[in-house]
Design an enzyme around this catalytic site. Structure first.
Site, mmCIF file in Angstrom:
data_model
loop_
_atom_site.group_PDB
_atom_site.id
_atom_site.type_symbol
_atom_site.label_atom_id
_atom_site.label_comp_id
_atom_site.label_asym_id
_atom_site.label_seq_id
_atom_site.Cartn_x
_atom_site.Cartn_y
_atom_site.Cartn_z
ATOM 1 N N LYS A 1 -61.324 -32.605 49.882
ATOM 2 C CA LYS A 1 -62.404 -32.725 50.879
ATOM 3 C C LYS A 1 -63.738 -32.312 50.264
ATOM 4 O O LYS A 1 -63.750 -31.647 49.210
ATOM 5 C CB LYS A 1 -62.067 -31.844 52.082
ATOM 6 C CG LYS A 1 -61.907 -30.380 51.719
ATOM 7 C CD LYS A 1 -61.206 -29.582 52.821
ATOM 8 C CE LYS A 1 -61.094 -28.113 52.407
ATOM 9 N NZ LYS A 1 -60.265 -27.326 53.336
ATOM 10 N N ARG B 1 -58.357 -22.034 65.026
ATOM 11 C CA ARG B 1 -59.479 -22.868 64.606
ATOM 12 C C ARG B 1 -59.158 -24.320 64.930
ATOM 13 O O ARG B 1 -59.799 -24.943 65.753
ATOM 14 C CB ARG B 1 -59.713 -22.662 63.108
ATOM 15 C CG ARG B 1 -60.888 -23.401 62.553
ATOM 16 C CD ARG B 1 -61.010 -23.230 61.053
ATOM 17 N NE ARG B 1 -59.941 -23.897 60.297
ATOM 18 C CZ ARG B 1 -59.948 -24.057 58.979
ATOM 19 N NH1 ARG B 1 -60.966 -23.597 58.259
ATOM 20 N NH2 ARG B 1 -58.966 -24.671 58.372
ATOM 21 N N TYR C 1 -92.009 -16.090 43.371
ATOM 22 C CA TYR C 1 -92.423 -16.025 44.774
ATOM 23 C C TYR C 1 -92.251 -14.616 45.336
ATOM 24 O O TYR C 1 -91.237 -13.957 45.104
ATOM 25 C CB TYR C 1 -91.558 -16.970 45.624
ATOM 26 C CG TYR C 1 -91.969 -18.426 45.536
ATOM 27 C CD1 TYR C 1 -93.271 -18.829 45.877
ATOM 28 C CD2 TYR C 1 -91.064 -19.389 45.133
ATOM 29 C CE1 TYR C 1 -93.633 -20.166 45.810
ATOM 30 C CE2 TYR C 1 -91.420 -20.729 45.060
ATOM 31 C CZ TYR C 1 -92.708 -21.114 45.402
ATOM 32 O OH TYR C 1 -93.067 -22.429 45.335
ATOM 33 N N MET D 1 -86.945 -23.530 44.189
ATOM 34 C CA MET D 1 -86.214 -24.778 44.430
ATOM 35 C C MET D 1 -85.734 -25.416 43.130
ATOM 36 O O MET D 1 -84.598 -25.875 43.029
ATOM 37 C CB MET D 1 -87.094 -25.767 45.199
ATOM 38 C CG MET D 1 -86.337 -27.004 45.642
ATOM 39 S SD MET D 1 -87.380 -28.205 46.480
ATOM 40 C CE MET D 1 -87.796 -27.347 47.983
HETATM 41 C C1 LIG Z 1 -59.402 -26.618 52.634
HETATM 42 C C2 LIG Z 1 -58.025 -26.478 53.101
HETATM 43 C C3 LIG Z 1 -56.991 -26.245 52.175
HETATM 44 C C4 LIG Z 1 -57.253 -25.878 50.729
HETATM 45 O O1 LIG Z 1 -57.605 -24.491 50.717
HETATM 46 P P1 LIG Z 1 -58.058 -23.696 49.406
HETATM 47 O O2 LIG Z 1 -58.282 -22.310 49.897
HETATM 48 O O3 LIG Z 1 -59.301 -24.325 48.914
HETATM 49 O O4 LIG Z 1 -56.944 -23.786 48.423
HETATM 50 C C5 LIG Z 1 -55.692 -26.308 52.644
HETATM 51 N N1 LIG Z 1 -55.429 -26.533 53.968
HETATM 52 C C6 LIG Z 1 -56.406 -26.706 54.885
HETATM 53 C C7 LIG Z 1 -56.058 -26.921 56.313
HETATM 54 C C8 LIG Z 1 -57.743 -26.674 54.484
HETATM 55 O O5 LIG Z 1 -58.702 -26.843 55.394
#
Ligand SMILES: *Cc1c(COP(=O)(O)O)cnc(C)c1O
Length: 354
Positions: free
Chosen positions: A38, A131, A247, A295
């Site tokens: 992802k 969640r 800055y 930046m």
């Molecule tokens: C992102 C995610 C993972 C992977 O988790 P990591 O901590 O990056 O290994 C696995 N399962 C779900 C549901 C996630 O959202």
């Protein structure tokens, strides 16, 4: 027209990526090992990551959005792609055209999938992260009737800590899964793999540690860094005691200081948390970032680096756990924040210069 050359190099170590997946696969024992890709494979580039992991035997890829599934569906069979967010009305068309598999998260998503006779699916149970997923109180006798469930999953909230919630979620997951017909069970992400074989079930789904993240301290011995960043010095100048830098003048020179300005900043994912906290390497020397990250630029105390010249490259200190402690950003944020205007390339381990 001539190519414009980027003053930032992002080198991605393909050997380290495959090494990390293989290590996690070994630790997963009898369970198969997937990959969370992802957010563009945590900023590294999902297409290249998927290609490389598919080549070494990974068969389960996890994304959050349907657009992310679409972006890799020409590289691997779509039925190897699972979509964490499940389906809404708006996703149905692309879901059916694509053939990637939703992870159904609640009774409404299940109803929708049944209504369109969507076929093979996955289901997320919420064992305590509260969640996304079906909670224990939402399960009734007929909820899963008629579903063809491949992966029955849940997700740990605190796998990177040694707390009682891990075992409580494990027990809750097992109890919820009893009586639900599914081909495979899956609970562990990167940190969860380290909690032992009782957490592995049939499939693990690491993300962070594939990309060099140290999800638990004990992983430091076998997970290799994948991301290497270097940036070019655009200017060198001698300042005197009392001169402010950057800055809001958050740094003042305490002595005569050779200040180097390098062409990387928060727009490149080198966040303001590194102001007065980060460092860069030039050869064997570690040089501190002084003043605020801006930046496009950082300022560095290069007094020790007498041979450093304008146009030279410095390596940004980006050891993920250390950079996370220094900046206050999670290792996940340090990866997903990586900017898009650097010169990116995949290399093999022996091409990493140190
Ligand atoms: C992102 C995610 C993972 C992977 O988790 P990591 O901590 O990056 O290994 C696995 N399962 C779900 C549901 C996630 O959202």
């Amino acid at each position: 027209m001539a190519d414009a050359v980027s003053p930032i190099r992002l080198r991605l170590d393909g050997d380290a990526l495959t090494h990390n997946w293989q290590q996690l696969a070994k630790l997963s024992g009898n369970a198969a090992t997937g990959a969370a890709v992802k957010a563009d494979a945590y900023g590294l580039g999902a297409r290249e990551v998927v290609r490389r992991l598919s080549d070494i035997g990974c068969r389960d890829f996890f994304v959050a959005h349907w657009s992310e599934a679409k972006a890799i569906a020409d590289i691997i069979p779509a039925n190897q792609i699972s979509v964490f967010n499940g389906v809404s009305e708006a996703d149905l068309k692309v879901a059916q055209e694509l053939g990637a598999v939703p992870i159904l998260n609640n009774p409404n998503q299940i109803a929708l999938w049944k209504q369109i006779k969507g076929g093979r699916c996955h289901v997320m149970l919420d064992s305590g992260i509260n969640r996304l997923g079906i909670g224990p109180e939402q399960i009734d006798a007929s909820l899963f009737d008629g579903l063809d469930i491949d992966i029955l999953a849940s997700h740990l909230a605190c796998a990177d800590e040694d707390v009682a919630q891990n075992k409580a979620q494990l027990d809750c997951f097992k109890q919820m899964a009893t009586g639900i017909k599914a081909k495979r069970l899956s609970l562990a992400s990167s940190a969860g793999i380290m909690l032992g074989s009782s957490y592995h079930f049939n499939l693990t789904r690491p993300g962070l540690s594939l990309y060099g993240g140290i999800a638990r301290p004990e992983m430091d011995t076998f997970i290799k860094p994948v991301v290497h960043i270097s940036s070019q010095i655009v200017q060198l100048r001698e300042l005197n005691a009392g001169d402010p830098v950057g800055y809001n003048a958050t740094y003042s020179c305490t002595k005569k200081t050779r200040v180097a300005t390098a062409a990387i900043g928060y727009a490149d994912g080198y966040f303001r948390g590194f102001s007065n906290k980060g460092s860069v390497c030039f050869g064997e020397l570690s040089l501190p970032v002084i003043g605020r990250v801006s930046m496009d630029l950082i300022t560095i105390d290069a007094s020790q680096a007498t041979s450093l010249q304008e146009g030279d490259w410095v390596d940004i200190a980006y050891n993920l756990p250390e950079a996370s402690r220094a900046s206050g950003y999670a290792q996940y944020e340090l990866l997903t924040g990586l900017g898009r205007r650097s010169d990116r390339s995949w290399i093999s381990a022996d091409q990493i210069a140190h």
